[in-house]
Scaffold this motif. Sequence first.
Motif, PDB file in Angstrom:
ATOM      1  N   ASP A  90       0.929  -1.521   0.228  1.00  0.00           N
ATOM      2  CA  ASP A  90      -0.169   0.268   0.065  1.00  0.00           C
ATOM      3  C   ASP A  90       0.919   1.409   0.149  1.00  0.00           C
ATOM      4  N   GLY A  91       2.195   0.974   0.423  1.00  0.00           N
ATOM      5  CA  GLY A  91       2.449   1.957   0.767  1.00  0.00           C
ATOM      6  C   GLY A  91       3.525   2.460  -0.928  1.00  0.00           C
TER       7      GLY A  91
ATOM      8  N   ALA B 135       2.747   1.191   6.484  1.00  0.00           N
ATOM      9  CA  ALA B 135       3.863   0.667   5.180  1.00  0.00           C
ATOM     10  C   ALA B 135       5.233   1.738   6.116  1.00  0.00           C
TER      11      ALA B 135
HETATM   12 MG    MG Z   1       1.904  -2.031   4.022  1.00  0.00          MG
END
Ligand code: MG
Length: 351
Positions: free
Chosen positions: A163-164, A195
């Motif tokens: 996601d980061g 993240a």
């Molecule tokens: Mg992540």
Amino acid sequence: MVSRTAPSTPAPAIPAGLGRAQLLELYRFLVLTRTLEERLAALYRQSKVIGGLYRSLGQEGEAVASAYALERGPGRDVLSPLIRNLGSMLVMGAQPIEILRQYMAKADGPTRGREMNVHFNDLERGYLGQISHLGDMIPVMAGIALSFKLRGEPRVGLVYVGDGATSTGTFHEGLNFAAVQRLPLVVIGEYNHWAYSTPPDKQFAVKDLAEKTKGYGVPGVTVDGNDVLAVYEATQLAVDRARHGHGVHFIEVKTYRRKGHAEHDDQHYVPRDEIERWAGENDPLDRFVRRLVQHDWVELRELEAVDQGVRTEVDQATDACASEPLPPPESALPHVYLDPPAADRLWFRSL
Ligand SMILES: [Mg+2]
Ligand SMILES: Cc1ncc(C[n+]2csc(CCOP(=O)(O)OP(=O)(O)O)c2C)c(N)n1
């Protein structure tokens, strides 16, 4: 303990075209991933692991199930894992003893003790290394998928992104290029809620990662990442479409990183109850077992036999690895430099 449904209730059919043997195989990869990581964590605490250790506790389900949707073997699909995709690599054929040798920097390990443990690949078995540079494997895998397309090979690339890492420029550039070229590429976006110490609301202003990809014409779906069969089904569909010329597909898996970024991270920034909410009933392995047994797809004793087999396999691999030698110092430079200095000129010979 899992309770069974009443015998009068007909068991629903196993979804996604899977059979009983495949359910047991999926279960084996899940247990193997968790057991091997737990063993590595124990070895890390004994200072027997060289380098860091990044756990996938709580997200093994999506790693295993997505890789399981690929065609495996020489000349087949290619997968690009991240640090939390040990499960994906095991599905592609990495062996526990190789992983242990690599983490313990043994002479016979994949990189022969040269590396701080995660950056090794096996192109025959179709996996690249767990490259550290966030987002960069999207353009690299776009290039690999482009080569499949140019050669007319019916192969698919699968690449994971955290996601980061969806905030990096390379994620966007790579995805756009792959979309424009209609490449046979599937991207798994791992929304694991962290993240390093940055939560999603400090990372991006959209709710779902899948919203990001629509701007590039890439169809994106959001899937419950701790539902093994849902991840398998979504990935299999995307892989099939990518293989048949329908271009890039994005699958967002909502899951949770239950450990710190790595073993050295004590997660002091994470609310305790948040971790607990994702354990127990929401644990991907527990959920899978519940479903398998409740629907009478497999029997509990079959799962216990798998558990026992994995324990024995990991124990034996650990014992074998422990007695193996570290590489000799003079082997440090060959295969790193094209023209390494002669052994008698190495400064560390005199230490
Ligand atoms: Mg992540
Ligand atoms: C380009 C780049 N920036 C920063 C880092 C340092 N770094 C390594 S992992 C990480 C967090 C990654 O978070 P995420 O993409 O969500 O993956 P996760 O660790 O959750 O699996 C950071 C900041 C890096 N490796 N590469």
